[in-house]
Design an enzyme around this catalytic site. Sequence first.
Site, mmCIF file in Angstrom:
data_model
loop_
_atom_site.group_PDB
_atom_site.id
_atom_site.type_symbol
_atom_site.label_atom_id
_atom_site.label_comp_id
_atom_site.label_asym_id
_atom_site.label_seq_id
_atom_site.Cartn_x
_atom_site.Cartn_y
_atom_site.Cartn_z
ATOM 1 N N GLY A 46 11.109 1.818 4.096
ATOM 2 C CA GLY A 46 10.294 0.937 3.274
ATOM 3 C C GLY A 46 10.602 1.148 1.807
ATOM 4 N N GLN A 51 9.695 0.973 -7.230
ATOM 5 C CA GLN A 51 10.665 2.049 -7.035
ATOM 6 C C GLN A 51 12.043 1.714 -7.587
ATOM 7 O OE1 GLN A 51 9.439 2.508 -2.677
ATOM 8 N NE2 GLN A 51 10.111 4.564 -3.233
ATOM 9 N N CYS A 93 8.971 10.108 0.692
ATOM 10 C CA CYS A 93 9.161 8.924 -0.145
ATOM 11 C C CYS A 93 10.490 9.059 -0.876
ATOM 12 C CB CYS A 93 8.015 8.841 -1.143
ATOM 13 S SG CYS A 93 8.142 7.465 -2.280
ATOM 14 N N LEU A 94 11.217 7.952 -0.983
ATOM 15 C CA LEU A 94 12.510 7.981 -1.671
ATOM 16 C C LEU A 94 12.337 8.330 -3.149
ATOM 17 C CD1 LEU A 94 14.096 4.770 -0.097
ATOM 18 C CD2 LEU A 94 14.604 7.156 0.485
ATOM 19 N N HIS A 135 1.587 2.840 2.590
ATOM 20 C CA HIS A 135 2.395 3.603 1.621
ATOM 21 C C HIS A 135 3.045 2.662 0.596
ATOM 22 C CE1 HIS A 135 5.421 7.022 0.859
ATOM 23 N NE2 HIS A 135 5.945 5.991 0.225
ATOM 24 N N GLU A 136 3.619 1.566 1.083
ATOM 25 C CA GLU A 136 4.320 0.649 0.171
ATOM 26 C C GLU A 136 3.341 -0.137 -0.709
ATOM 27 O OE1 GLU A 136 7.292 1.338 -0.137
ATOM 28 O OE2 GLU A 136 7.553 2.358 1.772
ATOM 29 N N HIS A 139 2.299 1.909 -3.563
ATOM 30 C CA HIS A 139 3.289 1.911 -4.654
ATOM 31 C C HIS A 139 3.010 0.785 -5.652
ATOM 32 C CE1 HIS A 139 6.300 4.959 -3.906
ATOM 33 N NE2 HIS A 139 6.485 4.578 -2.658
#
Length: 167
Positions: A46, A51, A93-94, A135-136, A139
């Site tokens: 995701g 990000q 998370c990236l 989660h997304e 963000h």
Amino acid sequence: MAVLAIQKYPDPVLKAKAQPVTEITPEIQCLIDNMADTMYQAPGIGLAANQVGALHRVIVFDITPKEEGRNLNVIINPEIVASSGELVQQEACLSVVDYSCDVRRKACVTVTGLDREGKPVCIEAKDLLAVVLQHEIDHLDGILFIDRISRLKRSLYKRQLQKSLKK
Ligand code: NI
């Protein structure tokens, strides 16, 4: 299409609130394509526009197991309209390097929004997909999963990060 740089904590763009998309322009379509490329290349399941430094309410995700190929999902202006239950699952998370931790979230969520053509979509998700969506969407509101863990764990992570940056 292009792979974009993924912003890493503590970059302030990750703390910013993304703005609703009012028109699906070629720029937004291009952002979606680039976000998909960036997510697959990472690889991740995701990615939210914050990000990659773009403050538009756009998320991409794909939880399909690798051997089953790709099934890209895009939601513009995603919104959680219903939720139920609770679960605890390990998240990473990236944008948060070298860290994962258990996070408590809703077990089931209903998310509405628009697809990349601007058509309304409604997704009922549970388990991993429910976690990814929460989660997304977090963000887009400037919230990272490390904002949802205990202060103690968060400060341990910050110390670990500072140490690794000094190396
Ligand atoms: Ni993330």
